[in-house]
Each structure stands twice: as C-alpha cells, then as structure tokens.
Write a protein that holds these residues in place. Structure first.
Motif, PDB file in Angstrom:
ATOM      1  N   THR A   4       2.509   1.700  -3.405  1.00  0.00           N
ATOM      2  CA  THR A   4       1.464   2.099  -4.494  1.00  0.00           C
ATOM      3  C   THR A   4       1.196   3.582  -4.262  1.00  0.00           C
ATOM      4  OG1 THR A   4       0.755  -0.311  -4.567  1.00  0.00           O
ATOM      5  CG2 THR A   4      -0.675   1.530  -5.687  1.00  0.00           C
ATOM      6  N   MET A   5       0.884   3.819  -3.023  1.00  0.00           N
ATOM      7  CA  MET A   5       0.379   5.399  -3.055  1.00  0.00           C
ATOM      8  C   MET A   5       1.376   6.419  -3.036  1.00  0.00           C
ATOM      9  SD  MET A   5      -1.493   5.325   0.760  1.00  0.00           S
ATOM     10  CE  MET A   5      -1.721   6.973   1.004  1.00  0.00           C
TER      11      MET A   5
ATOM     12  N   TYR B 238       2.096   7.366  -6.886  1.00  0.00           N
ATOM     13  CA  TYR B 238       0.989   8.085  -7.808  1.00  0.00           C
ATOM     14  C   TYR B 238       1.745   9.205  -8.635  1.00  0.00           C
ATOM     15  CZ  TYR B 238      -3.317   6.038  -5.833  1.00  0.00           C
ATOM     16  OH  TYR B 238      -4.141   5.329  -5.562  1.00  0.00           O
TER      17      TYR B 238
ATOM     18  N   THR C  69       0.837  -1.211  -0.179  1.00  0.00           N
ATOM     19  CA  THR C  69       0.139  -0.024   0.075  1.00  0.00           C
ATOM     20  C   THR C  69       0.744   1.349   0.020  1.00  0.00           C
ATOM     21  OG1 THR C  69      -1.734  -1.008   1.125  1.00  0.00           O
ATOM     22  CG2 THR C  69      -1.837   1.038   1.274  1.00  0.00           C
ATOM     23  N   ALA C  70       1.846   1.365   0.732  1.00  0.00           N
ATOM     24  CA  ALA C  70       2.731   2.332   0.905  1.00  0.00           C
ATOM     25  C   ALA C  70       3.435   2.668  -0.520  1.00  0.00           C
ATOM     26  CB  ALA C  70       3.831   2.254   2.192  1.00  0.00           C
TER      27      ALA C  70
END
Length: 427
Positions: free
Chosen positions: A26-27, A30, A23-24
């Motif tokens: 991927t975020m 951006y 998650t980290a």
C-alpha cells in the motif's frame, strides 16, 4: 491452556507477515512515489504483494474452481458440486455434470488428510470427470470442528470410508491417493468380512505407504526416529480462541507447512525471489504458474491430533497394515479376505515421499485374490505429485487406471481360493 499459546503465536506471526506485506504494498502504491521512478519502490511493492498473498492464503480453503465442462455434444455443461453424505470430519462430494447422461464408471476418489485440502486433487478430478461419475472425500479442517464432535483417529477414518463405500454401492471403483491408501485397503477388507455385498469392484492405490519399511525415505526415518512422547510434545497444539474448534488438540497445518517447505527450502526460496522480480517488472499475474501452484500448496489444514499420532504409531511405527494386524472397532481386519475386488498399485520411480516398494506391498497382503486380479505400475521419472496430478498422470497413468477399471467393471467373481503369490508385473 497448555499448547494453546504456541498455536496463537504461530497465527500471530502469520497475521503479522500478511500485515507487513499489505502495508509495504500500500505504501509503495502512493501516487506521489510515481513522480520519481525508483526501482526500490517497485521492488517494495512487489515484495509486499507476494508476501501478503503468501501468508493470507495459508488459512483459506481453496475453491474447486470447476464450474463447467465441455461434453461430447460440444456444449458447456454446468458442474454442480453436491454433498451426498455429510459428516462432522468430512463429507462425500459428487461432481454432477448437469444435462449429461450418467456415466458408466462410478469412481470414489479418496483424498489425503495430510495437511492439504482435497482440492489438491483438482486436476485429478477434472481429468476423471470427462467420462466418469466422480465422488471425492472432502475432509474438514480440524480447527473448525467443535470439541463436542469428539475424536477422529485412523479407525474413525476407516469407518468413514466404509460408510462412503456402502452409500455408493458395489458398482464403485475406488482410487486412493497417497496417505489414505493403507486405510482404504483396510476399509475394503473390513467390508469383505462384515458386508461382502458392499465391496467395490476395484481398488487402485496410488503412492501410498502400505509398508513404509519396504523402502525407507526421510518421512519413514522421521517416524522411526521420534518417539510418540516427543511427537506429542513438539507437534501437537491446542486450537486458539479465533476458531470454532477452540480447545481441540491438533497437528497444525502451519507446522506441517513448515515441514513441507524445509524439505526443499532452496527451491521454494528461489521461486519466491523470482516471483518478486517478475511482479516488480509487471510480468506477474493473478493466475500465473507461481500463483496457481502456491495458492494450493500453501493452503493447509489442521489434522486432529489423535489422527496424526495414531497414523504415525500404527501405520509407520508398528506397521499394522503391513503386518495385517490392523483392528477397527475391536474387530481384526484380515486383508486376505479380499477375494473379489481387483487391486492395482501405482508408484513413481522418483517418489521421495512414498518410495517404490511401499505401495506394491498391498498385492502381497491380498492372499485371497487371484493373480489375474492384481496389477502394478511403476512410472519412470515420476515423483510423488506427478503420479496423480502431473503429466505422468495425464499421459500414462490415467489411461492405465481406466483400462483396469473397465476390465473389472462386470459382475464380481465368486470368492476364489487364496493365491500363493502376488503378481507385481507392470500393468
């Protein structure tokens, strides 16, 4: 259901950490964040990448990664990894080099069942394949073995080795690394008593606990300090619903990994912090030194509970091999019956897992073997992994082992009278 909840809890924690890392990563990836360069965003992406990879590879069996080999003809030959004996708890693999003449040295490399996969010996295999026919014991992850396959303890392990040696024939040279050393010695002695014609030509024992009390380490102290009841209560869990071995009692690989890491927590912590910094600066790569090491180190497997507990009780606490009191399938195993298998021991002077003195004790147990068929070597400055996979192995130990094999490659001698003392000179 007892012990199953803790197994699934550990798996849940591992999954959660892998998810948080993903998650980290991927975020932080951006495109919008790239409009305003921020070191914190780069660090978060790096932390996520390292964290995700760390926790994902804990449950993935590494690939051998040995696909080709350049032979004496200057050509690259394909390497086919063939299963020659298939069993529920472990297979016998052959690294067959296509188009190459069969090599005169046939080596059975006995891999440990101590929490890591046999691929831990990848560099050992590659170094021996150059001029040997290499066979390896490939032990299975207990979480993937159905309960219907039954138990697997130290006696079953020994009988597996007996079957593998019988399959390969008497012109085999056996090399046992670390944990299986005492059981490989026992398997050879078992053959000496039950099927003498199936004995291998030579036996090389590398950094194994033949006599754990010969030189105490943290590992042996732990074995003596904990009672069997404490070990069963704190170390044994039942495989959860996620895997084919659901319900099987095991010593979980994740628990073993926690023990491994805790022994050198500061060093591992620094290694991961340094890797995060490298990745944040764009200096990390998929196969850099950090990832090459930890891809293997963090890949752990569950051990059958009966194997783990019987190893601690019979090898470490009771010292059955060291006292020559080991019994397999109701038959006493007399190590003194080894009379025509040359035996060599290899130890690392700085080994903090199987300290010098533990492995060389095997020579004193081989009372039926002439002194000129015994040898030992202590590698200066080498730790545990260095004696089978590092620079010490490549530059010093491997040549010594192959010389020992060549010296004992001929027709085995007739049984000799028991020797009075073991020759423990450096080979």
């Amino acid at each position: 259901m007892r012990y199953m909840a803790t197994y699934d809890l550990m798996e849940t924690v591992r999954n959660t950490n892998a998810w948080m890392g993903a998650t980290a990563r991927t975020m932080a990836s951006y495109p919008a964040f790239s409009m305003i360069p921020n070191p914190a965003i780069q660090w978060m992406a790096a932390w996520g990448e390292v964290t995700e990879r760390t926790f994902k590879r804990m449950v993935v069996k590494p690939d051998w990664g040995i696909r080709t080999m350049t032979c004496e003809d200057g050509k690259d030959h394909l390497v086919n990894i063939e299963t020659v004996v298939e069993r529920p708890f472990g297979d016998l693999l052959h690294f067959n080099v296509s188009g190459r003449a069969e090599q005169p040295r046939k080596i059975l490399l006995v891999a440990p069942m101590s929490g890591h996969y046999a691929t831990l010996l990848r560099s050992t295999v590659k170094s021996l394949m150059v001029n040997c026919e290499v066979y390896v014991t490939d032990w299975h992850n207990a979480r993937d073995i159905p309960v219907s396959a039954g138990k697997f303890d130290v006696e079953d392990y020994t009988l597996y080795l007996v079957d593998f040696m019988r399959h390969l024939g008497p012109d085999t040279h056996v090399i046992a690394v670390c944990q299986p050393a005492p059981l490989t010695l026992a398997a050879t002695a078992y053959l000496a008593g039950e099927d003498p014609d199936a004995q291998p030509r030579s036996l090389t024992l590398i950094g194994g606990p033949i006599d754990p009390d010969a030189n105490a380490t943290d590992v042996t102290d732990f074995g003596h300090r904990m009672t069997m009841g404490q070990l069963e209560e704190t170390m044994i869990q039942r495989v959860g619903f996620k895997y084919p071995g659901v319900g099987r009692m095991v010593y979980p690989g994740l628990l073993q990994l926690a023990s491994f890491v805790s022994m050198n927590a500061d060093r591992h912590s620094k290694a991961f912090n340094d890797q995060i910094i490298r990745v944040s600066k764009g200096l990390g790569s998929d196969h850099d030194a950090h990832n090459r090491f930890y891809d293997e180190y963090l890949a752990v497997m569950d051990m059958p509970a009966e194997f783990y507990l019987s190893t601690v009780e019979r090898i470490f606490k009771n010292g059955e091999i060291a006292k020559n009191e080991f019994v397999v399938a109701g038959k006493p195993v007399d190590i003194g019956k080894i009379t025509k298998v040359a035996v060599k021991t290899v130890e690392g002077a700085n080994d903090d897992i199987s300290a010098p003195g533990q492995c060389v004790a095997a020579l004193g147990l081989c009372t039926g073997l002439p002194d000129d068929m015994k040898a030992s070597h202590v590698e200066p400055g080498a730790g545990h992994y260095g004696i089978f996979a590092g620079k010490s192995w490549r530059n010093n130990i491997r040549p010594l082992v192959l010389d020992f094999i060549d010296q004992n490659a001929g027709t085995p001698r007739k049984s000799a009278k028991p020797a009075k003392a073991a020759n423990q000179n450096v080979a």
